[in-house]
Every structure is written in C-alpha cells, then in structure tokens.
Enzyme design. Structure first.
Site, PDB file in Angstrom:
ATOM      1  CG  HIS A 245      -9.146   1.214  -1.032  1.00  0.00           C
ATOM      2  ND1 HIS A 245      -9.382   2.472  -1.524  1.00  0.00           N
ATOM      3  CD2 HIS A 245      -7.869   0.929  -1.371  1.00  0.00           C
ATOM      4  CE1 HIS A 245      -8.315   2.926  -2.141  1.00  0.00           C
ATOM      5  NE2 HIS A 245      -7.374   2.017  -2.069  1.00  0.00           N
TER       6      HIS A 245
ATOM      7  CG  HIS B 257      -3.557   8.681  -1.990  1.00  0.00           C
ATOM      8  ND1 HIS B 257      -3.999   8.369  -0.723  1.00  0.00           N
ATOM      9  CD2 HIS B 257      -3.654   7.550  -2.712  1.00  0.00           C
ATOM     10  CE1 HIS B 257      -4.334   7.107  -0.677  1.00  0.00           C
ATOM     11  NE2 HIS B 257      -4.146   6.582  -1.873  1.00  0.00           N
TER      12      HIS B 257
END
Length: 605
Positions: free
Chosen positions: A488, A257
C-alpha cells in the site's frame, strides 16, 4: 463487450463503459440512506471504499473453491450513475480507495468481526473463536515489542521505515515500526497530536495510543462530507478530547489523501509522514512506508519564526502546506511548528493541494513541484538522460487514450527533470517501469484475495487504458521479506540502468493519477490538482553525498558498501515485467479459477 490486451481479458457489460474520465460508483443518496437496511455483522464500522467493503465481506463470508456462485459475470460497481453536482461527495481516482470510491455512509453499530489468519500460522484458515484483527493488534505490541529508541538512533540515516508485518520471519521486521511504536512514550511525553488521513477508524486509533496519552488533545484532519462526516463525528462522540478539521475539497473527485502525524511532546515536536490509513488492516499485513522526523527542540523564546529552518526548506514548506487548508483550526499547529527548530531535516517536502495554479504557483504542488525540486537540487550525473524511472503504487487513475496524454508527457518530464541538461530525448529513450501487483501477487499474499481491497483498480478504468499495462511490473520484495505483504506504499525513483544506484527516491501518499499529481490545462499555463497528498523526497546532496546518487541496498550490493550511502529500497530491483499470463489485479471482477492462501475465491458482489 470483450476487452483484451497483452495482460488481461475481461468481459464487461456495456453499462460499465463510462466516458467520464473520473467516473466513480456513487455514494448512496440521503433518501436511500433513510430506507437502508440495518447494519449487518459483516459491515464495516467506518467509512471506506467499495473495494474495502468487498474485501471485508469476503473475509466475513468466504467462498470456497467449488462453491456455487451466481451472477459472477458482472462487476458489482454497476450502480446507476447520477450527477455529482451538489451531492458533496469527496470522490477521486487518486487514492487507494478510489476509482469507485464511494464511501459507505451507514452508521454501523455492531461489533467488528474481522477474521484474519491466526498468529501462529498466517496462512491457516480463520476458524470460529480466532481473534479479530483488532484483538490481535492489541496484543501485537506485547508479543513483538522492541527497543524503538535504539532503533531510531541506530544506523538509519534516512529515517525511512517500513511497517511491521505479521506472518513473516522476525528478521524482516527488524527496523520496522508499528503505529504503537510511533506513539510510544519512548518517543516522548505526548502533549497533543494531529492525525491527517483518509480512512479513519476512530476507536481503533484511540487504542493505538498508550493508556496515559488517550485523553490528550487529538485533532483529526479529514475530507469527509455530509453523511460520511456525520458518521466520523459519531465515532468520536465517546471521546471528549477529539476535535476535527474538515479539509476543503472544492473540485469534484478530490480526496483528502494525505497521511501525516504531528506529535507535540513536552520535549519537542515530531512529524511523521506515511502511507497507511488509520485502520487495523493497513498496519497488519501490508507493506507501508514511514518517514519519521528527528525530535525537533523548541526554539528559545522570542526567536523569529524563520529560525530553525533546514537546508531543504522543510519548515517553511510544511507551514505553506498547512496554510493551504485555509483553516483556523490548524493555526495552532502552524504556530507550534514556527516555535520549533527543524534544521536537522534532510528531506524535501512534496505536497499536493486542490486548486488551479498559474504562474509561479504552478511549481508549489504536484508533479511540477517535483520537477522544480529536482532541477534546483539534484546533482548532475553523467549520462543520466538514459536512466529509467520507476513508479510503484496501489491505485491507478484514468491516464487517457494513450501515453502521450499525461504519463509519457508532462508527468515523465517531471520525473526526468534532474540531469536532463536541456536535452530533448525521445520519450522511448527513457524506460518507464510501473510496479503494480498481479492477480497472483494478491492470490498468494498473506491475506489472500481480500488484500486486493486496498488495490482498487477498477474494470471501468482498466478497460479504457489497456495500453498502460505494457508498462507493468510485478510486485516482488524478497529482499525485504515482504513479497507476500501486498504494497500500500507508494514510491517513485530514478535508478541507473543497472539498478545499483538511484538519483532520488520519493515516498508519498500519491498514487498514479492526475487527481493526485495534477494535470496541465490551458496549453500548459495552468496546473489543476484535485486532492491533498504528501510525501518526502530523498536527494543524495542533502545527505552529504557529492556523487549525486545513493547506492541501492539489495542483492546486487556488496556488503562492504557504507550503509550511510545505501538507500533501503523496499522491493526487488530490477523490476520483473509482467509475463504473458500475468494480469493486473482488478478488484471488481471475480477470480474463481484458483484458491488463495486461505482456500477461498474472490467474488466481490
């Protein structure tokens, strides 16, 4: 079964109730792929989550308010759950593409047909003939370019930036960066680069590089396996200069990630740590964060590798992070970092890497790494024990049956490590504010309901932790002009009770999950982390501030304050707690009572 709490009510079938802490909807099996239907025009061309696919589908086939919709009671993520063992899927509740993160494994071959709002009025409906996201992005650099060199060397001592957002007032994009700005020749003459990320559209990424740099060596570090890996490699087939490094993910539900760029120039080296996937949507109308390093000069030949270290030990920590991949492919970049002078770095590196850690190794990664950094480097502030903590994120993992299982125990212990002076306060004495968008935040955003594709909090997870929602606060960013650009970005900080000071600030890829931050096992003797994550920690002491805090740049701040001591928190403080009518955005249930800014409903299936 009816699930009801202070901030939401949902009807779900019993088949959706999972006892697995990190249960996810599965990626399709290999056999199912062999019999899959051909790719349709509305499908994405790169691996992504179920939530992102649903958002793309709704953009391509919008449902107007009043349209007849069938089967809206059951969320789409009801696929039969099978064992994960041996399948090789890299799944996790840690990231923005996650609780039901199965990525598509189809090889898409048709044109991208994404349809967003026209440039001149971002809230207009998308009509035939409008430019696609990628087409608009190609002209973005020309229409809104600015002198990024002046920007970099101007009044931003923290080197913390937001991404540009289309559809907001131009003044709110002052000081913001697009990926094309970062890769601009103004920053240096590129020799080669490495891109670390989760979701990657290779063709789009290549187009973000200036024409003269598009054939320079590019290494893509990813976590894909099997069919998804084959799809990623297929995307890159037309580009001979692209190579790959597959991050090892040996613990179930882990993801790669991390979002980082390593940029090698003829003039030096630059490190960029950010929060955006390498896809057009993440750089278009979302709030994202970027830390951009100084240009690091090359050390004199023959200088020891330990030279060029910063007071924050950034160089050695970055090398340790890259070494954790245990990949020969990254050896070249490790050597390059050793050859450069990183002494001007003022931030601390905070990463997560998959594994089970004991002894002193526990403090190398995850929330225990944050705990150690704060204990060792944060200044003591009077009465700091009562200062709250704030977490802001775009996805949420399974927290357990109540706060004592992780959030208000080991995780909070790490967030409040600085200034604790050994005091054992009751947990309720340290307020926790969790900032996560409401349904209305998403509905009223620039993108409308499809923006929720990047907020993949699922009904399966939410229904098991209704207690968590009492901590929730709305997304509000009027101060940065980004209230309608869904976040985000992921940030964590410790503000004063009046929210005019902060003791520290962290921007990171890590969402609110145990997979990202780690969870203690074996009576606290072992820390288990599932995913790769990376962020940077800002501490006042590293910027020469002896008071132990930054002022907050915002509505409450007098303009007479020195900008060098004012940290640009990208959303409004104090956070606004959910009201009784507010619900957290949950991606895989329908919203048909009110239209979004494009006049559409949300039915994800």
């Amino acid at each position: 079964m009816l699930q009801e709490g202070a901030h939401g009510k949902w009807t779900v079938s019993s088949s959706d109730e999972s006892t697995e802490e990190n249960s996810e909807s599965e990626k399709p099996s290999t056999s199912s792929l062999l019999h899959a239907a051909p790719a349709r025009k509305s499908e994405l061309q790169y691996p992504c989550s179920e939530a992102r696919k649903a958002a793309h589908k709704r953009k391509a086939s919008p449902l107007k308010l009043g349209d007849k919709v069938f089967s809206t009671e059951r969320p789409p993520a009801e696929k039969q759950r099978t064992t994960q063992e041996g399948l090789g899927w890299c799944l996790s509740s840690s990231d923005e593409e996650p609780e039901d993160q199965g990525k598509t494994t189809h090889k898409e071959t048709l044109k991208e047909e994404k349809c967003d709002a026209p440039k001149e009025h971002p809230l207009n409906l998308c009509k035939d003939g409008d430019l696609s996201v990628n087409q608009k992005d190609e002209e973005y650099d020309e229409s809104e370019a600015q002198d990024t060199w002046d920007l970099l060397n101007g009044g931003n001592p923290f080197r913390f930036f937001l991404t540009k957002v289309r559809g907001i007032e131009r003044k709110y994009n002052t000081g913001a960066l697009h990926i094309k700005d970062i890769l601009s020749p103004l920053f240096g003459t590129l020799v080669s680069s490495a891109q670390f990320n989760y979701c990657i559209d290779v063709g789009w990424l290549v187009r973000q590089y200036p024409q003269e740099f598009r054939k320079k060596p590019l290494l893509i570090v990813h976590g894909e396996k099997r069919e998804s890996k084959a799809e990623l490699l297929a995307q890159a087939r037309p580009y001979e200069n692209i190579s790959f490094c597959q991050a090892k993910l040996d613990i179930a539900f882990g993801t790669h990630h991390t979002k980082m760029m390593l940029l090698l120039y003829e003039e030096g080296l630059r490190v960029v740590i950010h929060t955006s996937n390498l896809i057009a949507e993440d750089w278009h109308q979302k709030t994202q964060g970027i830390w951009l390093s100084p240009l690091y000069p090359r050390l004199l030949q023959g200088t020891a590798g330990s030279a060029g270290e910063s007071e924050t030990n950034f160089k050695s920590d970055l090398v340790s992070y890259l070494m954790a991949y245990n990949s020969p492919t990254l050896k070249e970049w490790i050597d390059l970092i050793q050859e450069h002078d990183l002494s001007e770095t003022r931030v601390y590196l905070l990463g997560s890497t998959p594994g089970r850690y004991q002894g002193s190794d526990k403090e190398k990664w995850g929330h225990l790494r944050l705990r150690k950094l704060l204990k060792d480097n944060a200044s003591s502030i009077a009465a700091q024990e009562s200062w709250p903590v704030v977490g802001q994120f775009s996805s949420i993992g399974s927290m357990g049956a109540d706060g004592s299982k992780w959030l208000c125990s080991e995780f909070q212990d790490s967030l409040v490590a600085a200034g604790s002076s050994g005091a054992n306060l009751l947990k309720c004495d340290v307020p926790i504010h969790l900032v996560y968008p409401t349904v209305n935040n998403v509905r009223q955003s620039l993108e409308g309901y499809p923006a929720g594709g990047s907020l993949p909090y699922s009904i399966q997870t939410a229904q098991k932790q209704l207690w968590l929602h009492s901590y929730f606060h709305k997304w509000s960013a009027e101060i940065s002009g980004r209230s309608h650009a869904i976040p985000h970005i992921k940030t964590y900080m410790r503000p004063s009770p009046d929210f005019q000071k902060i003791a520290w600030f962290l921007v990171t890829s890590a969402n609110l999950s145990k997979a990202a931050w780690g969870a203690l096992e074996k009576n606290g003797t072992q820390l288990m982390i599932r995913s790769y994550e990376l962020g940077v920690l800002f501490l006042p002491s590293a910027f020469g501030l002896d008071k132990g805090y930054f002022h907050v740049r915002g509505k409450m701040l007098s303009e007479s304050k020195d900008s060098a001591t004012c940290f640009p928190v990208p959303y409004d403080l104090p956070p606004q707690q959910y009201e009784s009518k507010d619900q957290p955005w949950i991606w895989n249930i329908p919203y048909t009572n009110a239209p979004d800014t494009h006049g559409n409903m949300w039915v994800p299936s």
